[in-house]
Design a protein around this motif. Structure first.
Motif, PDB file in Angstrom:
ATOM      1  N   HIS A   5       0.654  -0.976  -0.139  1.00 60.53           N
ATOM      2  CA  HIS A   5       0.378   0.065   0.057  1.00 60.53           C
ATOM      3  C   HIS A   5       0.759   1.310  -0.159  1.00 60.53           C
ATOM      4  CE1 HIS A   5      -3.606  -1.514   0.578  1.00 60.53           C
ATOM      5  NE2 HIS A   5      -2.516  -2.984   0.963  1.00 60.53           N
ATOM      6  N   CYS A   6       0.274   1.980  -0.605  1.00 60.46           N
ATOM      7  CA  CYS A   6       1.200   3.483  -0.552  1.00 60.46           C
ATOM      8  C   CYS A   6       0.773   4.185   1.041  1.00 60.46           C
ATOM      9  CB  CYS A   6       0.163   4.975  -0.640  1.00 60.46           C
ATOM     10  SG  CYS A   6       1.315   6.184  -1.532  1.00 60.46           S
ATOM     11  N   CYS A   7       2.914   4.970   0.940  1.00 64.54           N
ATOM     12  CA  CYS A   7       2.877   5.399   2.336  1.00 64.54           C
ATOM     13  C   CYS A   7       2.587   6.822   2.303  1.00 64.54           C
ATOM     14  CB  CYS A   7       4.212   5.685   2.318  1.00 64.54           C
ATOM     15  SG  CYS A   7       5.323   6.175   1.589  1.00 64.54           S
ATOM     16  N   PHE A   8       2.324   7.411   1.575  1.00 64.85           N
ATOM     17  CA  PHE A   8       2.006   9.174   1.181  1.00 64.85           C
ATOM     18  C   PHE A   8       0.331   9.808   1.799  1.00 64.85           C
ATOM     19  CE2 PHE A   8       5.438   9.233  -1.812  1.00 64.85           C
ATOM     20  CZ  PHE A   8       6.438   9.848  -0.698  1.00 64.85           C
ATOM     21  N   CYS A   9      -0.046   8.860   2.391  1.00 60.61           N
ATOM     22  CA  CYS A   9      -1.366   9.601   3.302  1.00 60.61           C
ATOM     23  C   CYS A   9      -2.346   8.505   3.795  1.00 60.61           C
ATOM     24  CB  CYS A   9      -1.984  10.682   2.004  1.00 60.61           C
ATOM     25  SG  CYS A   9      -3.860   9.547   1.310  1.00 60.61           S
ATOM     26  N   GLY A  10      -3.163   9.087   5.149  1.00 56.49           N
ATOM     27  CA  GLY A  10      -4.547   7.943   5.375  1.00 56.49           C
ATOM     28  C   GLY A  10      -4.884   6.861   4.252  1.00 56.49           C
ATOM     29  N   VAL A  11      -5.139   7.509   3.321  1.00 56.98           N
ATOM     30  CA  VAL A  11      -5.762   6.388   2.329  1.00 56.98           C
ATOM     31  C   VAL A  11      -5.239   5.006   2.321  1.00 56.98           C
ATOM     32  CG1 VAL A  11      -7.161   6.193   0.186  1.00 56.98           C
ATOM     33  CG2 VAL A  11      -6.861   8.488   1.153  1.00 56.98           C
ATOM     34  N   GLN A  12      -3.352   5.126   1.890  1.00 52.82           N
ATOM     35  CA  GLN A  12      -3.682   3.772   1.728  1.00 52.82           C
ATOM     36  C   GLN A  12      -3.769   2.753   0.674  1.00 52.82           C
ATOM     37  OE1 GLN A  12      -0.765   2.323   4.695  1.00 52.82           O
ATOM     38  NE2 GLN A  12      -0.213   4.649   4.230  1.00 52.82           N
ATOM     39  N   CYS A  13      -3.799   3.460  -0.427  1.00 49.16           N
ATOM     40  CA  CYS A  13      -3.684   3.222  -1.803  1.00 49.16           C
ATOM     41  C   CYS A  13      -3.315   2.338  -1.428  1.00 49.16           C
ATOM     42  CB  CYS A  13      -3.598   3.829  -3.065  1.00 49.16           C
ATOM     43  SG  CYS A  13      -4.419   5.246  -3.141  1.00 49.16           S
ATOM     44  N   GLY A  14      -4.004   1.025  -1.925  1.00 46.40           N
ATOM     45  CA  GLY A  14      -3.164  -0.656  -3.291  1.00 46.40           C
ATOM     46  C   GLY A  14      -2.000  -0.380  -4.154  1.00 46.40           C
ATOM     47  N   PHE A  58      -6.155  14.018  -0.421  1.00 49.09           N
ATOM     48  CA  PHE A  58      -6.375  12.393  -0.441  1.00 49.09           C
ATOM     49  C   PHE A  58      -6.784  12.430  -1.438  1.00 49.09           C
ATOM     50  CE2 PHE A  58      -7.240  14.749   4.145  1.00 49.09           C
ATOM     51  CZ  PHE A  58      -6.117  13.759   4.496  1.00 49.09           C
ATOM     52  N   PRO A  59      -6.127  12.726  -2.652  1.00 48.54           N
ATOM     53  CA  PRO A  59      -6.736  12.379  -4.117  1.00 48.54           C
ATOM     54  C   PRO A  59      -7.938  11.533  -4.245  1.00 48.54           C
ATOM     55  CG  PRO A  59      -4.225  13.783  -4.328  1.00 48.54           C
ATOM     56  CD  PRO A  59      -4.825  12.721  -2.613  1.00 48.54           C
ATOM     57  N   VAL A  60      -6.769  10.411  -4.026  1.00 47.69           N
ATOM     58  CA  VAL A  60      -7.637   9.136  -4.523  1.00 47.69           C
ATOM     59  C   VAL A  60      -9.130   8.704  -3.788  1.00 47.69           C
ATOM     60  CG1 VAL A  60      -7.712   6.568  -4.382  1.00 47.69           C
ATOM     61  CG2 VAL A  60      -5.700   7.978  -5.328  1.00 47.69           C
ATOM     62  N   ALA A  61      -9.265   9.454  -2.437  1.00 47.26           N
ATOM     63  CA  ALA A  61     -10.608   9.266  -1.700  1.00 47.26           C
ATOM     64  C   ALA A  61     -11.536  10.285  -2.333  1.00 47.26           C
ATOM     65  CB  ALA A  61     -10.088   9.784  -0.647  1.00 47.26           C
ATOM     66  N   SER A 104      -6.972   3.131  -8.423  1.00 46.39           N
ATOM     67  CA  SER A 104      -6.150   4.513  -8.794  1.00 46.39           C
ATOM     68  C   SER A 104      -5.372   4.963  -7.395  1.00 46.39           C
ATOM     69  CB  SER A 104      -7.079   5.422  -8.789  1.00 46.39           C
ATOM     70  OG  SER A 104      -8.762   4.794  -8.562  1.00 46.39           O
ATOM     71  N   LEU A 105      -4.104   5.727  -7.853  1.00 49.99           N
ATOM     72  CA  LEU A 105      -2.823   6.249  -7.356  1.00 49.99           C
ATOM     73  C   LEU A 105      -2.932   7.906  -7.843  1.00 49.99           C
ATOM     74  CD1 LEU A 105      -0.583   3.394  -7.514  1.00 49.99           C
ATOM     75  CD2 LEU A 105      -1.622   3.548  -5.870  1.00 49.99           C
ATOM     76  N   CYS A 106      -2.348   7.978  -7.082  1.00 49.44           N
ATOM     77  CA  CYS A 106      -2.287  10.026  -7.206  1.00 49.44           C
ATOM     78  C   CYS A 106      -0.939  10.172  -7.812  1.00 49.44           C
ATOM     79  CB  CYS A 106      -2.721  10.865  -6.228  1.00 49.44           C
ATOM     80  SG  CYS A 106      -1.049  11.076  -4.714  1.00 49.44           S
ATOM     81  N   PRO A 107      -0.331  11.553  -7.473  1.00 47.71           N
ATOM     82  CA  PRO A 107       1.444  11.745  -8.427  1.00 47.71           C
ATOM     83  C   PRO A 107       2.058  11.548  -7.118  1.00 47.71           C
ATOM     84  CG  PRO A 107       0.127  13.501  -9.056  1.00 47.71           C
ATOM     85  CD  PRO A 107      -1.545  12.341  -7.742  1.00 47.71           C
ATOM     86  N   LYS A 108       1.858  11.318  -5.897  1.00 45.47           N
ATOM     87  CA  LYS A 108       2.651  11.016  -4.975  1.00 45.47           C
ATOM     88  C   LYS A 108       2.543   9.571  -5.072  1.00 45.47           C
ATOM     89  CE  LYS A 108       0.948  13.135  -1.008  1.00 45.47           C
ATOM     90  NZ  LYS A 108      -0.153  14.394  -1.488  1.00 45.47           N
ATOM     91  N   GLY A 109       2.045   8.600  -5.374  1.00 46.22           N
ATOM     92  CA  GLY A 109       2.095   7.444  -4.707  1.00 46.22           C
ATOM     93  C   GLY A 109       2.365   6.488  -6.240  1.00 46.22           C
ATOM     94  N   VAL A 110       2.599   7.200  -7.718  1.00 47.92           N
ATOM     95  CA  VAL A 110       3.233   6.781  -8.885  1.00 47.92           C
ATOM     96  C   VAL A 110       5.175   7.013  -8.677  1.00 47.92           C
ATOM     97  CG1 VAL A 110       1.223   7.024 -10.041  1.00 47.92           C
ATOM     98  CG2 VAL A 110       2.987   8.105 -10.017  1.00 47.92           C
TER      99      VAL A 110
HETATM  100 FE1  SF4 Z   1      -0.570   7.491  -2.356  1.00 50.09          FE
HETATM  101 FE2  SF4 Z   1      -2.110   8.978  -3.363  1.00 50.09          FE
HETATM  102 FE3  SF4 Z   1      -3.122   7.133  -2.421  1.00 50.09          FE
HETATM  103 FE4  SF4 Z   1      -2.769   9.220  -0.328  1.00 50.09          FE
HETATM  104  S1  SF4 Z   1      -4.262   8.992  -2.390  1.00 50.09           S
HETATM  105  S2  SF4 Z   1      -2.028   6.429  -0.308  1.00 50.09           S
HETATM  106  S3  SF4 Z   1      -0.695   9.483  -1.347  1.00 50.09           S
HETATM  107  S4  SF4 Z   1      -1.926   6.924  -4.287  1.00 50.09           S
END
Ligand code: SF4
Length: 699
Positions: free
Chosen positions: A14-23, A184-187, A47-53
């Protein structure tokens, strides 16, 4: 692509960069993480946001800390590479000297919440059982601690009451103080899905954020005055007969007092305080009050306040009055910001808490954990200083040494000058991190930890969903898992028998037992169940229990099963504008950066988009002061000045300034933000202080 032909393994995590923790799946070749793809998980749906990728690019980053460093020739000397034994022996020798001379509480742990649950758990236990100090706290204190306490008081449970996919069921979404699209872009997809189904959207924010631009009603509130708006809205809901009387009578306590308390909170009164036209407040109350189900979402915009807990409670009053808590798609939902902000506050690294969200001052909860850890209850330390108080104890010389774990105080705490003095006083200051930070630069010993791609363990996302983090690469050089560092220190302190872990799995198994029967009960959660169910929501009290995605359908967490409503009178921010400082200064995040920016400022694409901070100023104010777009200006508060590029934008209130907070040294806005804190949870008032802005040529 060429990279894809090289992929030998896909590691689900899971992504480390916000509380959503995208898979996400990490693409691995030759023990190196070479790319990423989104994973279809229930809360991010591929989905992932710019930070996630680009998050994975931290793993092999040339700036990674690879070896222990120490100022071998004392303060002022350069950091030099040393062996682990030399560093750990030195730390323990100093701690023992300090504790003998000044007592156990002269040493402290300042931990982080972007780490796995396993690391967080070990840090709390290490402080209390290894070091036997009462001073342990974590950087979540600066993040969602207002809503955590508000939800505990109102509901008896500190967790978002519903999963993210429920958001699309809401008929009206009211967002207070959250720039969801950037933080929280993906939220956002859940809000868009609700919109597609016809939901209305109300946004309360001093800035016309991307979310506010798409709202049916935007309430551009003066920073720090939200309670005036919430109380006036509740009054309107009562006046229009929109209270769910049966729900309120059956499921809440305190309604009559709350109802009487908002009697005088007219829309006109709220307009005077908040700057929002009275008719817009009435329209928002009606739009929200007529929808069913309706959902209030809120984040740091209202929580970073000297009245943060009260503001959250006033939102809860509204949601309860409308009978929304416990309905699919209804109620209120805190949006936890930090990667593992939810799990990090349940693991017992918070000054007043033990694992399982047990309270350190409740005798039977202390006894349970003391017995479980195998120590006499009287040896379990009592509540210590909150993160924001710890710094003052350092500055006053009461705390002589601190180990900071994955936190960057020099950027994130208010009143940087005091923080710098406090950290410089320590001997030694020890920092565990994977990049050199502004805080690590001041350290006497720097220990290299791991990033999440190198970790095995769990995190708990903003929904309360416990998820699995999987290891994709070995740590670089001699870097070690943070929990292993604590175990090594405990052994040298003669406390190794309490930390007999050989893996993160051992620690998770201990968390299950330690949390058993507590508010955040993980007992029934296993790593296999997490895989099988795509995450498990706590509480999960037994192995055959599926977990609890939705809370409060029938009961709240208090003994009588009812929610509590609280009378919340309006109070101004600690620092109000005046002739010398006529603006309200507020701070926040941008989409390209995470927390103190120590990670994202190193990632090329993110940094290229936002390489430095700026101050947003309304065109009317800019014209009055003769300030041009992109001109460097001086922003001053009672604590000092900072020079920033002006961004002249019509999307901010004319009486308000906004500065993002992800930079350090001379670009750190926390050099001048207010040191005022909320009296109960000690969260700083980052979102409202008095300031002025001047051309550099001004005297
Ligand atoms: Fe990572 Fe972006 Fe998803 Fe947050 S919204 S967990 S920063 S990919």
């Amino acid at each position: 692509s060429e990279a894809d032909r090289l992929v030998e393994d896909l590691v689900p995590t899971h992504c480390c960069f916000c509380g959503v923790q995208c898979g996400m799946n990490l693409k691995v070749h030759n023990n190196k993480v070479i790319g990423v793809e989104a994973r279809n998980y229930p809360h991010n749906r591929g989905s992932l946001c710019p930070k996630g990728v680009v998050a994975y690019q931290q793993v092999d980053h040339p700036d990674r800390l690879r070896y222990p460093l120490m100022r071998k020739r004392g303060k002022g000397s350069p950091l030099e590479r040393v062996s682990w034994d030399e560093a750990l022996d030195y730390i323990v020798k100093r701690w023992q000297q300090i504790q003998q001379q000044y007592g156990r509480d002269a040493v402290s742990i300042y931990s982080g919440s972007s780490m796995t649950n396993e690391k967080c758990y070990v840090m709390g236990k290490f402080a209390r059982v290894g070091l036997r100090t009462r001073h342990v706290d974590y950087n979540g204190r600066l993040c969602m601690s207002s809503s955590a306490v508000a939800y505990s008081r109102a509901f008896g449970v500190d967790r978002a009451p519903l999963p993210l996919p429920d958001v699309e069921l809401a008929k009206c979404i009211m967002v207070f103080g959250s720039n969801v699209a950037e933080c929280f872009p993906v939220a956002m997809q859940w809000i868009w899905r609700a919109r597609d189904r016809g939901a209305s959207l109300i946004v309360v924010d001093p800035r016309e954020t991307p979310l506010a631009r798409s709202a049916d009603i935007w309430l551009p509130v003066k920073p720090g005055t939200d309670i005036a708006v919430t109380n006036a809205m509740l009054r309107q809901i009562i006046k229009d007969g929109m209270v769910d009387e049966a729900y309120v009578q059956a499921r809440t306590n305190g309604w009559e007092e709350v109802k009487a308390s908002v009697e005088t909170c007219t829309p006109e009164w709220a307009e005077q305080l908040s700057g929002i036209p009275a008719e817009r407040i009435v329209a928002a109350a009606r739009l929200y009050g007529r929808a069913d189900p309706s959902l209030i979402m809120h984040a740091r915009g209202i929580e970073h306040s000297s009245h943060g807990v009260d503001t959250c409670l006033s939102l809860v009053n509204m949601a309860l009055a409308r009978g929304q808590l416990g309905k699919p798609g209804g109620g209120s939902m805190m949006i936890t910001g930090q990667g593992n902000g939810q799990g990090g506050r349940e693991m017992g690294q918070k000054a007043n808490q033990l694992p399982g969200y047990r309270h350190i001052d409740v005798p039977e909860e202390r006894q349970y954990i003391a017995d479980f850890w195998g120590i006499p209850e009287e040896e379990l330390p009592w509540e210590g200083a909150a993160a924001t108080e710890m710094v003052h104890l350092m500055a006053a010389g009461e705390i002589k040494s601190c180990m900071v774990v994955c936190s960057n105080l020099m950027v994130s705490l208010p009143d940087n000058h005091v923080v710098q003095q406090a950290l410089t006083n320590l001997d030694p200051l020890i920092v565990v991190d994977f990049f050199m930070s502004e805080t690590a630069e001041l350290a006497d010993v720097v220990l290299p930890g791991t990033v999440w791609c190198e970790d095995e363990g769990t995190t708990t996302n903003l929904e309360g969903r416990v998820i699995k983090i999987n290891k994709a690469a070995d740590p670089p050089g001699e870097a070690r898992h943070d929990w292993k560092i604590a175990v090594e220190l405990a052994k040298r302190l003669g406390r190794g028998k309490f930390f007999l872990y050989t893996s993160a799995y051992d620690i998770f198994e201990e968390i299950r037992q330690a949390s058993k029967g507590g508010m955040s009960d993980y007992y029934g959660i296993t790593w296999q169940k997490i895989e099988d169910q795509q995450g498990v929501f706590w509480p999960c009290p037994s192995l055959d229990h599926p977990g609890t995605p939705r809370l409060f359908a029938e009961r709240f967490g208090h003994k009588d099963g009812k929610a509590k409503m609280f009378v919340i009178p309006y109070q101004p921010a600690v620092e109000e504008p005046g002739p010398e400082f006529p603006f309200r200064l507020t701070t926040g995040r941008v989409v390209y950066h995470y927390l103190s920016g120590n990670q994202t400022r190193r990632l090329g694409f993110l940094n290229a988009q936002a390489p430095e901070p700026w101050v947003e100023i309304h065109p009317q104010a800019a014209e009055r002061l003769g300030i041009a777009n992109e001109e460097v200006v001086r922003v001053t508060s009672p604590r000092g000045s900072i020079e920033l590029k002006a961004l002249v934008v019509p999307t901010i209130r004319p009486d308000t300034l906004f500065v993002p907070y992800h930079w350090g040294h001379r670009a750190a806005i926390n050099q001048i933000t207010s040191p005022a804190v909320e009296p109960n949870v000690k969260i700083p008032e980052y979102k409202a202080c008095a300031a002025r802005v001047d051309k550099l040529s001004a005297p």
